[in-house]
Design an enzyme around this catalytic site. Sequence first.
Site, PDB file in Angstrom:
ATOM      1  N   CYS A 113      28.540   5.086   2.092  1.00  0.00           N
ATOM      2  CA  CYS A 113      27.404   5.531   2.909  1.00  0.00           C
ATOM      3  C   CYS A 113      27.741   6.733   3.795  1.00  0.00           C
ATOM      4  O   CYS A 113      26.856   7.488   4.188  1.00  0.00           O
ATOM      5  CB  CYS A 113      26.892   4.382   3.766  1.00  0.00           C
ATOM      6  SG  CYS A 113      26.166   3.069   2.782  1.00  0.00           S
ATOM      7  N   HIS A 250      22.366   8.303   9.184  1.00  0.00           N
ATOM      8  CA  HIS A 250      22.347   7.576   7.912  1.00  0.00           C
ATOM      9  C   HIS A 250      21.249   6.523   7.994  1.00  0.00           C
ATOM     10  O   HIS A 250      21.133   5.811   8.987  1.00  0.00           O
ATOM     11  CB  HIS A 250      23.711   6.925   7.671  1.00  0.00           C
ATOM     12  CG  HIS A 250      23.707   5.932   6.552  1.00  0.00           C
ATOM     13  ND1 HIS A 250      23.156   6.208   5.332  1.00  0.00           N
ATOM     14  CD2 HIS A 250      24.169   4.649   6.478  1.00  0.00           C
ATOM     15  CE1 HIS A 250      23.289   5.148   4.542  1.00  0.00           C
ATOM     16  NE2 HIS A 250      23.895   4.189   5.221  1.00  0.00           N
ATOM     17  N   ASN A 280      18.230   1.988   1.933  1.00  0.00           N
ATOM     18  CA  ASN A 280      19.551   2.576   2.118  1.00  0.00           C
ATOM     19  C   ASN A 280      19.993   3.214   0.797  1.00  0.00           C
ATOM     20  O   ASN A 280      20.305   2.509  -0.154  1.00  0.00           O
ATOM     21  CB  ASN A 280      20.532   1.488   2.559  1.00  0.00           C
ATOM     22  CG  ASN A 280      21.921   2.027   2.838  1.00  0.00           C
ATOM     23  OD1 ASN A 280      22.243   3.155   2.488  1.00  0.00           O
ATOM     24  ND2 ASN A 280      22.751   1.208   3.466  1.00  0.00           N
TER      25      ASN A 280
HETATM   26  O1  UT7 Z   1      25.088   1.599   5.125  1.00  0.00           O
HETATM   27  C1  UT7 Z   1      25.920   0.742   5.805  1.00  0.00           C
HETATM   28  C2  UT7 Z   1      25.912  -0.547   5.137  1.00  0.00           C
HETATM   29  N1  UT7 Z   1      25.008  -1.549   5.515  1.00  0.00           N
HETATM   30  C3  UT7 Z   1      24.367  -1.752   6.671  1.00  0.00           C
HETATM   31  O2  UT7 Z   1      24.325  -0.977   7.555  1.00  0.00           O
HETATM   32  C4  UT7 Z   1      23.682  -3.087   6.812  1.00  0.00           C
HETATM   33  C5  UT7 Z   1      24.096  -3.772   8.074  1.00  0.00           C
HETATM   34  N2  UT7 Z   1      23.473  -5.062   8.273  1.00  0.00           N
HETATM   35  C6  UT7 Z   1      22.138  -5.244   8.376  1.00  0.00           C
HETATM   36  O3  UT7 Z   1      21.370  -4.318   8.266  1.00  0.00           O
HETATM   37  C7  UT7 Z   1      21.638  -6.642   8.693  1.00  0.00           C
HETATM   38  O4  UT7 Z   1      22.717  -7.480   9.025  1.00  0.00           O
HETATM   39  C8  UT7 Z   1      20.835  -7.269   7.529  1.00  0.00           C
HETATM   40  C9  UT7 Z   1      19.495  -6.558   7.395  1.00  0.00           C
HETATM   41  C10 UT7 Z   1      21.627  -7.191   6.257  1.00  0.00           C
HETATM   42  C11 UT7 Z   1      20.529  -8.757   7.852  1.00  0.00           C
HETATM   43  O5  UT7 Z   1      19.888  -8.884   9.087  1.00  0.00           O
HETATM   44  P1  UT7 Z   1      20.390  -9.996  10.121  1.00  0.00           P
HETATM   45  O6  UT7 Z   1      19.457  -9.943  11.252  1.00  0.00           O
HETATM   46  O7  UT7 Z   1      21.842  -9.745  10.379  1.00  0.00           O
HETATM   47  O8  UT7 Z   1      20.112 -11.335   9.309  1.00  0.00           O
HETATM   48  P2  UT7 Z   1      21.151 -12.448   8.826  1.00  0.00           P
HETATM   49  O9  UT7 Z   1      22.054 -11.921   7.803  1.00  0.00           O
HETATM   50  O10 UT7 Z   1      21.723 -13.109  10.013  1.00  0.00           O
HETATM   51  O11 UT7 Z   1      20.131 -13.457   8.145  1.00  0.00           O
HETATM   52  C12 UT7 Z   1      19.184 -14.180   8.907  1.00  0.00           C
HETATM   53  C13 UT7 Z   1      18.473 -15.157   7.997  1.00  0.00           C
HETATM   54  C14 UT7 Z   1      19.425 -16.038   7.196  1.00  0.00           C
HETATM   55  O12 UT7 Z   1      18.864 -17.327   7.138  1.00  0.00           O
HETATM   56  P3  UT7 Z   1      19.445 -18.508   8.079  1.00  0.00           P
HETATM   57  O13 UT7 Z   1      20.895 -18.631   7.716  1.00  0.00           O
HETATM   58  O14 UT7 Z   1      19.215 -18.035   9.476  1.00  0.00           O
HETATM   59  O15 UT7 Z   1      18.601 -19.676   7.681  1.00  0.00           O
HETATM   60  C15 UT7 Z   1      19.389 -15.433   5.825  1.00  0.00           C
HETATM   61  O16 UT7 Z   1      19.648 -16.363   4.791  1.00  0.00           O
HETATM   62  O17 UT7 Z   1      17.675 -14.468   7.026  1.00  0.00           O
HETATM   63  C16 UT7 Z   1      17.977 -14.934   5.716  1.00  0.00           C
HETATM   64  N3  UT7 Z   1      17.820 -13.830   4.765  1.00  0.00           N
HETATM   65  C17 UT7 Z   1      16.651 -13.516   4.213  1.00  0.00           C
HETATM   66  N4  UT7 Z   1      15.402 -14.030   4.335  1.00  0.00           N
HETATM   67  C18 UT7 Z   1      14.419 -13.452   3.630  1.00  0.00           C
HETATM   68  C19 UT7 Z   1      18.767 -12.981   4.335  1.00  0.00           C
HETATM   69  N5  UT7 Z   1      18.227 -12.090   3.489  1.00  0.00           N
HETATM   70  C20 UT7 Z   1      16.908 -12.394   3.395  1.00  0.00           C
HETATM   71  C21 UT7 Z   1      15.824 -11.839   2.690  1.00  0.00           C
HETATM   72  N6  UT7 Z   1      14.613 -12.388   2.835  1.00  0.00           N
HETATM   73  N7  UT7 Z   1      15.969 -10.754   1.892  1.00  0.00           N
END
Ligand code: UT7
Length: 323
Positions: A113, A250, A280
Amino acid sequence: MRRSRILGVGSYLPERRVTNAELAARIETSDEWITQRTGIKARHVAAEGETTSMLATKAAERALAHAGLNAADIDLIVLATATPDYTFPAAATQVQANLGITHGVAFDVAAVCSGFVFALTTADKFLTGGSHKRALVIGAETFSRILDWNDRTTCVLFGDGAGAVVLEAYDAEGTPQDQGILTTHLRSDGRHREKLYVDGGPSSTQTVGHLKMEGKEVFKHAVGMITDVVVDAFAATGYSAETIDWFVPHQANRRIITASADKLGIDLQKVVLTVQDHGNTSAASIPLALDTAVKDGRIQKGQVVLIEAMGGGFTWGSALFRL
Ligand code: UT7
């Protein structure tokens, strides 16, 4: 003092646009979740047989047209990608051939990235060092090919696309008022490999592999790393959150972008946000956002632009330039 300046920008998104609703019909997710957590509304996916070098070539042609130059004027191509057409040769050499260029040099840079910032920095050093005159700096990706489309924690986040700039070396005054790249700052820390990686490759599994990410962990590190290299860019040039005109980060996640802008004291009016339209796109995201804001008239010639990125490795970096 020799500096490199941007003469043209261009970008390309594959025709096929996949909305959050379309993904929600296939896997357990929702438009509401994706929008709230990331700001993404849609992403583009390359057609069957449409490769990274094809996307890169289209973006490069548009950047050349915007600069009013021909491919023959280019003697350096630096292409940032984590999804090349083949293990080798470098996708940059395919772009070189597609553009009909038989002189100079073309090579890829791998920083995921952060790739565009790394490629821009590399090209700037070639141009200011005097060995080359005009460069195409490209970020191009087909992340759709390395996603596990059943893994909702990653597949909703990424998309395909390409963006490019034409850079030219020139003799500048050597002041912060100069046009062109005023400073660049690159960092990496390989200890974070497990947090964002692809579980395949020629030397390990002999397969392409799929993207794996501990999203929360990446998120936790992102804002601090981004702000560190931006502070470096401000310290090196004397510019500040108040005196820059535009912030083109980014485009990974709207929450990371707004949290970084907040921490740096950058007014949200100065932030270019396009993640909603393409997700992304890794190395392609900064030139895609830059091209959007230049072509819609927001970013004007003579204005000061700050770019930054953070990604797999971890790698991270910033650059500050006057258009
Ligand atoms: O380019 C650089 C590389 N990447 C990044 O910059 C990404 C960095 N990270 C992020 O953008 C965020 O961490 C994410 C968008 C990936 C996730 O957001 P979050 O607020 O950190 O959510 P989380 O991973 O803590 O997930 C929260 C909940 C989980 O459920 P439980 O365990 O709370 O019941 C996940 O299972 O959301 C669930 N979840 C989803 N629900 C619906 C995870 N993915 C999805 C989905 N749809 N696609």
